[in-house]
Design an enzyme around this catalytic site. Structure first.
Site, PDB file in Angstrom:
ATOM      1  N   GLU A  62       2.725 -12.712  12.671  1.00 48.80           N
ATOM      2  CA  GLU A  62       2.683 -12.775  11.057  1.00 48.80           C
ATOM      3  C   GLU A  62       2.738 -14.285  10.717  1.00 48.80           C
ATOM      4  O   GLU A  62       2.017 -14.823   9.754  1.00 48.80           O
ATOM      5  CB  GLU A  62       3.877 -12.286  10.451  1.00 48.80           C
ATOM      6  CG  GLU A  62       3.784 -10.661  10.637  1.00 48.80           C
ATOM      7  CD  GLU A  62       5.100  -9.904  10.336  1.00 48.80           C
ATOM      8  OE1 GLU A  62       4.948  -8.900  10.067  1.00 48.80           O
ATOM      9  OE2 GLU A  62       6.174 -10.440  10.714  1.00 48.80           O
ATOM     10  N   ASP A 122       1.317 -16.911 -21.808  1.00 47.44           N
ATOM     11  CA  ASP A 122       0.522 -17.277 -23.022  1.00 47.44           C
ATOM     12  C   ASP A 122       0.258 -18.855 -23.123  1.00 47.44           C
ATOM     13  O   ASP A 122       0.582 -19.371 -22.375  1.00 47.44           O
ATOM     14  CB  ASP A 122       1.288 -16.655 -24.427  1.00 47.44           C
ATOM     15  CG  ASP A 122       2.582 -17.415 -24.395  1.00 47.44           C
ATOM     16  OD1 ASP A 122       2.547 -18.418 -24.872  1.00 47.44           O
ATOM     17  OD2 ASP A 122       3.666 -16.820 -24.352  1.00 47.44           O
TER      18      ASP A 122
END
Ligand code: DGJ
Length: 710
Positions: free
Chosen positions: A595, A521
């Site tokens: 990877e 928020d």
């Protein structure tokens, strides 16, 4: 009040009531009469203090006029802003205009998250009074050039002992009810799901009582006129600078108006104000767009980046983070961490974060929260930090300050610090209780304990976690008589602790986290410019979470990391994580060469693109909640550089799958990575690019755009 984008209009009528008139696209003139003259009605009278029956003037009705400060107890069924009670008299509240002033700048707050860089801001402050109660409401509206919104601030000041039973921060009335509500509901690892519904007569309540802004419902929502989309339609956005339990009400009234209320959740709330005491209420934002959700988000992102969020100067380059949590949870020792750090650096990470498990006797989640001293049996902190720094990385550490495990030294010594009634059976969640941050002694204890670590060791980053919701809390400090203040005072205590630590350590980046994204928020972002978006690291789920988070919050605030989740390869996972603050949640010693190579490529891309991602304009081109794909485009302010990502969801075949870009310069040629020829902005925006053919599940298309030098 007005700027180039919006006008906010209200009048003080002859009854001294603030009647709302209009908030929307900037207008030069206005017919207030059409808003206030609502036709004849026989119920327009009231009994004056002198005993005569009087007519309300100016066409005003308590129950149907558009209002700035809706009253309580006068027949207005649409919902009140403030409710207060005193030993004598009723709970009625009626705030009438008393005075006003205009000043340059933004309102400041002693206790609450507010704003940075006032810039061109102008504030209109109005003092209203409930004369029967001697209760003052100081209301402020602020406008800033370039922001299509209003900042609303409020403060209550008492002259007599008063119990405030409701103290919302925003009331906003609209003279129509033909709107769609868009809001963001969810759960742990399922944050901010986009929900859209038509509003109907009655009251729709959003919010939660969990003690945090919550996974369940984010304190941000929209109302939009029918047919509004990304780039068309009138849209209003509502946001709240508060990290505790909140409530939003959307009331459609019988006279075809809509009232929005937003504030601290009033479910078990009451706050006793003593004479001369004041209570600051969290700020609320009201935003507007006359051309869809996209411009509203972009404008809000600019506002947040300029006035709410600020990164320490050493973080402006947004270092690539690696976090130990998903790699080894609490199962580590110094040797393991050193190998981990070495491998991470070799791969190219810039910030090494040691997550949960380094303190007290913590080897699993049943113990030690509250005991903020290094577990020297597990970690040689000095050695680890020196190694990390010498290898060229920053060092970060995890805390969960607001919590205590019953199995801890702190709880043994100070059971009264826990937010629980130990006479009853307190409910545990993740084996822990919350600490009572209404109690200044708890704040001081936590400040000293954390400060001790931060000043003893050379720490560059703090991850501030919060892993349980409030539950059946009880404050031994407030005791029964002030129990209604628990929620507000605990949130204020949290802000006080955070504010003391962040202002003492301005070079440390504090990243917010609450079991993932349970406290995302604007109040939180004021202190912690970056928030771990979700514990869900499945990249497909992240598409949804990141997409909807972007309605209210800028990409630069989102912690977006990749993990070993096997649903996609590292190249595609990385592309998704690029649209935020990129990082890794994995064990680098367990990666294959292929990877590692894929991850390194994304790291290079992030280094190239992080200024663009942090400061650019976001265009949402395909909504995964509506379509079978997800697509975002970010363009820098100069419109010379961009990055585009399209991810297909279910497998499908199409020969024509054009995606039209936005936000480019019409007459400029752009190169597109993977394309042989350059294309003009006009072409890309009007015709688009064709991503034709078979698209496998979760297949991604990643394109970087660059203006061709003239
Ligand atoms: C929840 C957070 O979201 C995770 O990233 C991790 O820090 C754990 N808590 C640690 O307990």
């Amino acid at each position: 009040m007005k700027n180039d984008f919006v006008s906010y209009l209200f009048l003080v009528n002859k009854e001294r009531v603030l009647q709302h008139l209009y908030f929307g696209k900037s207008v030069a003139d206005f017919d207030a009469f059409s808003f206030t003259n609502l036709g004849f009605d026989w119920s327009k009278t009231y009994l004056s203090k002198t005993g005569e029956e009087k007519q309300y003037e100016d066409g005003y009705y308590h129950d149907r006029s558009l209002l700035e400060v809706p009253s309580f107890g006068y027949g207005d069924e649409r919902g009140a802003l403030i409710i207060a009670r005193q030993a004598q008299g009723s709970s009625k509240t009626l705030f009438l205009y008393s005075s006003h002033r205009i000043y340059d700048g933004l309102p400041k707050s002693k206790t609450l998250p507010s704003f940075k860089n006032a810039g061109s801001a102008k504030t209109l402050e109005i003092v209203l009074e409930d004369e029967a109660k001697g209760l003052k409401l100081v209301l402020s509206f602020s406008l800033i050039d370039g922001f299509a919104g209003i900042i609303r601030g409020q403060k209550l000041i008492a002259t007599k002992e008063t119990d405030v039973l409701r103290a919302y921060s925003l009331a906003f009335d609209l003279p129509s009810s033909d709107y769609k509500l868009t809001h963001f509901s969810g759960d742990w690892s399922y944050e901010r799901r986009l929900i859209e519904e038509k509003i109907e007569p009655g009251t729709k309540v959003l919010g939660n009582t969990t003690g945090r802004s919550s996974h369940e419902e984010n304190p941000f929502f929209f109302l939009s006129e029918p047919g509004s989309e990304e780039e068309n339609g009138e849209v209003y956005g509502f946001s709240f600078l508060y990290s505790g339990s909140w409530k939003g009400e959307i009331n459609v009234a019988k006279f075809n108006s809509t009232r929005i209320l937003l504030g601290i959740n009033d479910s078990s709330f009451s706050y006793r104000l003593m004479p001369k005491e004041e209570m600051e209420l969290p700020f609320a934002l009201l935003c507007h767009s006359s051309s869809g959700f996209g411009p509203l988000s972009r404008n809000l992102h600019d506002f947040e980046r300029n006035h709410i969020i600020s990164f320490p100067s050493s973080y402006l380059a947004h270092p690539i983070l690696i976090n130990s949590w998903e790699a080894c949870f609490m199962d580590f020792d110094t040797a393991k961490l050193l190998t981990f750090a070495k491998e991470a650096r070799m791969m190219g990470t810039d910030l090494f974060v040691l997550d949960d498990g380094w303190f007290g006797e913590r080897n699993d989640d049943t113990s030690s929260l509250g005991d903020w001293y290094v577990n020297t049996k597990k970690v040689d902190m000095e050695k680890l930090i020196s190694y990390v720094h010498e290898s060229g990385m920053k060092f970060g550490l995890w805390f969960e300050p607001e919590m205590v495990n019953p199995k801890s030294v702190l709880f043994k010594e100070h059971p009264e610090f826990a937010l629980a009634n130990l006479e009853e059976e307190p409910d545990l969640s993740r084996h822990q209780l919350q600490l009572d941050l209404a109690n200044p002694k708890v704040i001081n204890y936590l400040y000293d304990a954390i400060e001790n670590i931060l000043s003893k060791f050379d720490i560059d980053y703090v991850k501030w976690d919060h892993n349980r919701s409030r539950g059946t809390a009880y404050s031994p400090y407030l005791k029964n008589e002030k129990e209604g203040e628990l929620e507000y005072r605990n949130t204020m205590g949290y802000y006080e602790l955070l504010s003391r630590l962040t202002s003492k350590h301005q070079n440390i980046l504090f990243e917010g986290c609450a079991s993932g994204g349970g406290r995302y928020d604007l109040g939180e972002l004021f202190y912690t410019p970056q928030i771990w978006c979700s514990d869900e690291t499945d990249p497909v789920q992240r598409l949804f979470i990141q997409y909807s988070t972007s309605y209210a919050y800028p990409l630069v605030s989102m912690g977006t990391h990749i993990s070993k989740n096997p649903i996609m390869d590292y190249a595609s996972k990385g592309e998704i994580a690029l649209f935020g603050t990129y990082g890794l949640e994995l064990d680098p010693t367990k990666l294959s060469e292929k990877e590692k190579e894929e991850i390194r490529k994304t790291m290079d891309a992030y280094r190239r693109l992080s200024p663009l991602i942090a400061e650019g304009d976001l265009y949402r081109l395909r909504n995964p909640y509506h379509d079978n794909s997800f697509c975002l485009l970010v363009i820098n302010k100069a419109k010379s550089q961009g990055v585009f990502l399209y991810v297909n969801l279910l497998k499908e075949n199409a020969r024509y799958r054009y995606v039209k870009l936005r936000g480019l310069k019409k007459d400029t040629q752009y190169t597109l990575s993977g394309y042989e020829r350059s294309l003009s902005g006009e072409y890309l925006m009007n015709v688009g690019i064709n991503l034709y053919g078979w698209q496998n599940e979760f297949q991604s298309h990643y394109i970087e755009l660059q203006e061709v030098a003239k």
